[in-house]
Each structure stands twice: as structure tokens, then as C-alpha cells.
Design a protein around this motif. Structure first.
Motif, PDB file in Angstrom:
ATOM      1  N   ALA A 209       0.837  -1.207   0.000  1.00 50.45           N
ATOM      2  CA  ALA A 209       0.000   0.000   0.000  1.00 50.45           C
ATOM      3  C   ALA A 209       0.867   1.250   0.000  1.00 50.45           C
ATOM      4  CB  ALA A 209      -0.934  -0.004   1.198  1.00 50.45           C
ATOM      5  N   ARG A 210       1.981   1.207   0.729  1.00 53.21           N
ATOM      6  CA  ARG A 210       2.866   2.364   0.775  1.00 53.21           C
ATOM      7  C   ARG A 210       3.441   2.656  -0.600  1.00 53.21           C
ATOM      8  NH1 ARG A 210       5.952   5.950   3.274  1.00 53.21           N
ATOM      9  NH2 ARG A 210       8.174   5.971   2.996  1.00 53.21           N
ATOM     10  N   SER A 211       3.867   1.622  -1.339  1.00 53.73           N
ATOM     11  CA  SER A 211       4.468   1.864  -2.649  1.00 53.73           C
ATOM     12  C   SER A 211       3.454   2.435  -3.625  1.00 53.73           C
ATOM     13  CB  SER A 211       5.090   0.578  -3.205  1.00 53.73           C
ATOM     14  OG  SER A 211       4.078  -0.359  -3.491  1.00 53.73           O
ATOM     15  N   LYS A 212       2.157   2.111  -3.456  1.00 52.63           N
ATOM     16  CA  LYS A 212       1.145   2.680  -4.338  1.00 52.63           C
ATOM     17  C   LYS A 212       0.796   4.107  -3.926  1.00 52.63           C
ATOM     18  CE  LYS A 212      -0.988  -1.522  -5.964  1.00 52.63           C
ATOM     19  NZ  LYS A 212      -2.224  -2.284  -6.095  1.00 52.63           N
ATOM     20  N   ARG A 213       0.881   4.411  -2.640  1.00 51.82           N
ATOM     21  CA  ARG A 213       0.544   5.748  -2.155  1.00 51.82           C
ATOM     22  C   ARG A 213       1.677   6.731  -2.423  1.00 51.82           C
ATOM     23  NH1 ARG A 213       0.146   5.890   3.674  1.00 51.82           N
ATOM     24  NH2 ARG A 213      -0.771   3.880   3.287  1.00 51.82           N
ATOM     25  N   SER A 214       2.887   6.294  -2.320  1.00 55.09           N
ATOM     26  CA  SER A 214       4.032   7.180  -2.474  1.00 55.09           C
ATOM     27  C   SER A 214       4.029   7.936  -3.809  1.00 55.09           C
ATOM     28  CB  SER A 214       5.328   6.397  -2.286  1.00 55.09           C
ATOM     29  OG  SER A 214       6.432   7.234  -2.434  1.00 55.09           O
ATOM     30  N   PRO A 215       3.769   7.278  -4.933  1.00 53.83           N
ATOM     31  CA  PRO A 215       3.730   8.048  -6.182  1.00 53.83           C
ATOM     32  C   PRO A 215       2.595   9.075  -6.193  1.00 53.83           C
ATOM     33  CG  PRO A 215       3.831   5.704  -6.648  1.00 53.83           C
ATOM     34  CD  PRO A 215       3.646   5.847  -5.173  1.00 53.83           C
ATOM     35  N   LEU A 216       1.483   8.726  -5.572  1.00 54.54           N
ATOM     36  CA  LEU A 216       0.362   9.665  -5.546  1.00 54.54           C
ATOM     37  C   LEU A 216       0.652  10.844  -4.622  1.00 54.54           C
ATOM     38  CD1 LEU A 216      -2.673   7.221  -5.618  1.00 54.54           C
ATOM     39  CD2 LEU A 216      -1.543   8.413  -7.513  1.00 54.54           C
ATOM     40  N   LEU A 217       1.366  10.593  -3.546  1.00 52.39           N
ATOM     41  CA  LEU A 217       1.761  11.682  -2.661  1.00 52.39           C
ATOM     42  C   LEU A 217       2.738  12.619  -3.383  1.00 52.39           C
ATOM     43  CD1 LEU A 217       1.520  12.974   0.109  1.00 52.39           C
ATOM     44  CD2 LEU A 217       3.317  11.433   0.914  1.00 52.39           C
ATOM     45  N   LEU A 218       3.694  12.043  -4.099  1.00 48.15           N
ATOM     46  CA  LEU A 218       4.627  12.860  -4.879  1.00 48.15           C
ATOM     47  C   LEU A 218       3.866  13.646  -5.944  1.00 48.15           C
ATOM     48  CD1 LEU A 218       7.492  13.777  -5.500  1.00 48.15           C
ATOM     49  CD2 LEU A 218       7.779  11.718  -6.905  1.00 48.15           C
ATOM     50  N   ALA A 219       2.880  13.009  -6.570  1.00 49.86           N
ATOM     51  CA  ALA A 219       2.049  13.715  -7.549  1.00 49.86           C
ATOM     52  C   ALA A 219       1.341  14.894  -6.884  1.00 49.86           C
ATOM     53  CB  ALA A 219       1.040  12.754  -8.172  1.00 49.86           C
ATOM     54  N   GLY A 220       0.862  14.700  -5.668  1.00 50.18           N
ATOM     55  CA  GLY A 220       0.205  15.783  -4.940  1.00 50.18           C
ATOM     56  C   GLY A 220       1.136  16.934  -4.629  1.00 50.18           C
ATOM     57  N   VAL A 221       2.354  16.599  -4.256  1.00 49.50           N
ATOM     58  CA  VAL A 221       3.363  17.641  -3.980  1.00 49.50           C
ATOM     59  C   VAL A 221       3.621  18.452  -5.250  1.00 49.50           C
ATOM     60  CG1 VAL A 221       5.811  18.009  -3.429  1.00 49.50           C
ATOM     61  CG2 VAL A 221       4.447  16.427  -2.056  1.00 49.50           C
ATOM     62  N   LEU A 222       3.803  17.752  -6.360  1.00 51.61           N
ATOM     63  CA  LEU A 222       4.064  18.438  -7.631  1.00 51.61           C
ATOM     64  C   LEU A 222       2.859  19.263  -8.084  1.00 51.61           C
ATOM     65  CD1 LEU A 222       6.097  15.643  -9.367  1.00 51.61           C
ATOM     66  CD2 LEU A 222       6.845  18.018  -9.149  1.00 51.61           C
ATOM     67  N   ALA A 223       1.663  18.710  -7.925  1.00 46.41           N
ATOM     68  CA  ALA A 223       0.460  19.445  -8.328  1.00 46.41           C
ATOM     69  C   ALA A 223       0.302  20.715  -7.498  1.00 46.41           C
ATOM     70  CB  ALA A 223      -0.767  18.554  -8.201  1.00 46.41           C
ATOM     71  N   THR A 224       0.551  20.612  -6.205  1.00 47.21           N
ATOM     72  CA  THR A 224       0.444  21.776  -5.329  1.00 47.21           C
ATOM     73  C   THR A 224       1.453  22.844  -5.740  1.00 47.21           C
ATOM     74  OG1 THR A 224      -0.342  20.396  -3.511  1.00 47.21           O
ATOM     75  CG2 THR A 224       0.593  22.548  -2.931  1.00 47.21           C
ATOM     76  N   ALA A 225       2.680  22.423  -5.983  1.00 50.78           N
ATOM     77  CA  ALA A 225       3.710  23.377  -6.409  1.00 50.78           C
ATOM     78  C   ALA A 225       3.356  23.979  -7.767  1.00 50.78           C
ATOM     79  CB  ALA A 225       5.068  22.690  -6.463  1.00 50.78           C
ATOM     80  N   GLY A 226       2.854  23.150  -8.677  1.00 47.07           N
ATOM     81  CA  GLY A 226       2.487  23.642 -10.000  1.00 47.07           C
ATOM     82  C   GLY A 226       1.404  24.700  -9.936  1.00 47.07           C
ATOM     83  N   VAL A 227       0.372  24.443  -9.146  1.00 48.56           N
ATOM     84  CA  VAL A 227      -0.705  25.420  -8.988  1.00 48.56           C
ATOM     85  C   VAL A 227      -0.156  26.705  -8.368  1.00 48.56           C
ATOM     86  CG1 VAL A 227      -2.834  25.909  -7.707  1.00 48.56           C
ATOM     87  CG2 VAL A 227      -2.568  23.721  -8.912  1.00 48.56           C
ATOM     88  N   ALA A 228       0.728  26.573  -7.398  1.00 46.95           N
ATOM     89  CA  ALA A 228       1.308  27.757  -6.741  1.00 46.95           C
ATOM     90  C   ALA A 228       2.038  28.649  -7.739  1.00 46.95           C
ATOM     91  CB  ALA A 228       2.249  27.332  -5.618  1.00 46.95           C
ATOM     92  N   HIS A 229       2.644  28.069  -8.771  1.00 40.80           N
ATOM     93  CA  HIS A 229       3.343  28.864  -9.777  1.00 40.80           C
ATOM     94  C   HIS A 229       2.379  29.800 -10.523  1.00 40.80           C
ATOM     95  CE1 HIS A 229       6.717  26.208  -9.091  1.00 40.80           C
ATOM     96  NE2 HIS A 229       7.452  26.906  -9.927  1.00 40.80           N
ATOM     97  N   PHE A 230       1.126  29.395 -10.640  1.00 41.06           N
ATOM     98  CA  PHE A 230       0.140  30.215 -11.341  1.00 41.06           C
ATOM     99  C   PHE A 230      -0.611  31.145 -10.393  1.00 41.06           C
ATOM    100  CE2 PHE A 230       0.905  26.651 -14.142  1.00 41.06           C
ATOM    101  CZ  PHE A 230       1.066  27.279 -15.369  1.00 41.06           C
ATOM    102  N   VAL A 231      -0.800  30.715  -9.155  1.00 38.22           N
ATOM    103  CA  VAL A 231      -1.541  31.513  -8.182  1.00 38.22           C
ATOM    104  C   VAL A 231      -0.676  32.637  -7.611  1.00 38.22           C
ATOM    105  CG1 VAL A 231      -2.701  31.420  -5.926  1.00 38.22           C
ATOM    106  CG2 VAL A 231      -3.094  29.616  -7.603  1.00 38.22           C
ATOM    107  N   ALA A 232       0.583  32.355  -7.348  1.00 46.15           N
ATOM    108  CA  ALA A 232       1.497  33.345  -6.758  1.00 46.15           C
ATOM    109  C   ALA A 232       2.817  33.349  -7.528  1.00 46.15           C
ATOM    110  CB  ALA A 232       1.733  33.023  -5.289  1.00 46.15           C
ATOM    111  N   PRO A 233       2.786  33.758  -8.783  1.00 44.81           N
ATOM    112  CA  PRO A 233       3.989  33.645  -9.621  1.00 44.81           C
ATOM    113  C   PRO A 233       5.143  34.552  -9.217  1.00 44.81           C
ATOM    114  CG  PRO A 233       2.292  34.859 -10.792  1.00 44.81           C
ATOM    115  CD  PRO A 233       1.663  34.330  -9.527  1.00 44.81           C
ATOM    116  N   ARG A 234       4.848  35.667  -8.571  1.00 42.75           N
ATOM    117  CA  ARG A 234       5.904  36.636  -8.245  1.00 42.75           C
ATOM    118  C   ARG A 234       7.027  36.008  -7.416  1.00 42.75           C
ATOM    119  NH1 ARG A 234       4.258  42.368  -6.043  1.00 42.75           N
ATOM    120  NH2 ARG A 234       3.922  42.714  -8.252  1.00 42.75           N
ATOM    121  N   GLN A 235       6.657  35.175  -6.434  1.00 38.17           N
ATOM    122  CA  GLN A 235       7.686  34.560  -5.587  1.00 38.17           C
ATOM    123  C   GLN A 235       8.584  33.623  -6.386  1.00 38.17           C
ATOM    124  OE1 GLN A 235       5.655  32.431  -2.481  1.00 38.17           O
ATOM    125  NE2 GLN A 235       4.919  30.848  -3.842  1.00 38.17           N
ATOM    126  N   PHE A 236       8.053  33.000  -7.421  1.00 35.80           N
ATOM    127  CA  PHE A 236       8.858  32.108  -8.257  1.00 35.80           C
ATOM    128  C   PHE A 236       9.672  32.903  -9.275  1.00 35.80           C
ATOM    129  CE2 PHE A 236       5.328  29.559  -6.687  1.00 35.80           C
ATOM    130  CZ  PHE A 236       6.011  28.506  -6.117  1.00 35.80           C
TER     131      PHE A 236
END
Length: 129
Positions: free
Chosen positions: A2-29
Motif C-alpha cells: 500500500a505504501r508503494s502505491k501511495r508514495s507516487p500519488l503523494l509525490l504527484a500531490g506535492v508536484l500538483a500543489t507546487a504547479g498550482v502555486a506557480h500560477f496563483v502566486a507567480p511573483r515569488q517564483f
């Protein structure tokens, strides 16, 4: 398992959150795009945000997970100069900000290792698909 299946999805969540942040608050990036990179910092901010969203989508799909995790590994290495730029620019800021900028540098290593691990385990996520 279960951990090996969740880990990629957690990493996907981290990337998705960061990706959205680039559009919501671009000045800091924009501020951490290395000055040696040609073109508009905002264009690089949006491009890297789009890449993060694409990587998140690829990691979420078992069929593309392994190849996408390899791409994520390269991406995490490739954006490291932005963290260096931030550390250089923030070296004279108050201690809490300066320390946060310095702390980002070693945090890139676990992200690289995490993506590598997902790439190695990518085959296990494809069973039953």
C-alpha cells in the motif's frame, strides 16, 4: 505494498500543489529564476508550473508512472539552481528568511531520491492495469 502505491500519488500531490502555486502566486517564483536564464522570469515560472502539473498527472497514472518519475528526477535536479539563486539573494535577509532559503538547498535531495524510488518501483504500480 500500500505504501508503494501511495508514495507516487503523494509525490504527484506535492508536484500538483507546487504547479498550482506557480500560477496563483507567480511573483515569488519569478524572483528565484536564475538571472543567467534567458527570457522572461514569468515565462519560466509558468513553464515550470506547467511541467510540475504534467509530472503530477503522469505520476498519477500507473502506465506512465515510471517514465514520468524519471522525468521528475531530472526536473528536481534541473530546478536546483533556482534554490541556489534564492539562497544567494537572501543571504543578507533576517535570519529566519535566510535560514529558510538555505534549508531549501538540501531538501532537493529527498525529492530527487523520492522520484528515483518511484521510477524504480514504477513497474509494481502497473500490475492490474
Amino acid at each position: 505494498m500500500a505504501r508503494s502505491k501511495r508514495s507516487p500519488l503523494l509525490l504527484a500531490g506535492v508536484l500538483a500543489t507546487a504547479g498550482v502555486a506557480h500560477f496563483v502566486a507567480p511573483r515569488q517564483f519569478d524572483a528565484i529564476v536564475p538571472r543567467v536564464v534567458p527570457g522572461s522570469p514569468r515565462a519560466w515560472t509558468y513553464a515550470s508550473g506547467a511541467v510540475e502539473l504534467a509530472l503530477a498527472a503522469g505520476l498519477a497514472l500507473p502506465r506512465t508512472r515510471r517514465a514520468t518519475a524519471r522525468a521528475a528526477t531530472a526536473f528536481f535536479v534541473g530546478v536546483f539552481p533556482a534554490n541556489v539563486q534564492m539562497a544567494v539573494d537572501w543571504r543578507h535577509r533576517p535570519a529566519p528568511l535566510r535560514n529558510a532559503a538555505y534549508a531549501r538547498l538540501p531538501l532537493q535531495v529527498p525529492l530527487v531520491l523520492w522520484a528515483r524510488s518511484v521510477a524504480r518501483d514504477g513497474r509494481s504500480g502497473t500490475s492490474g492495469s
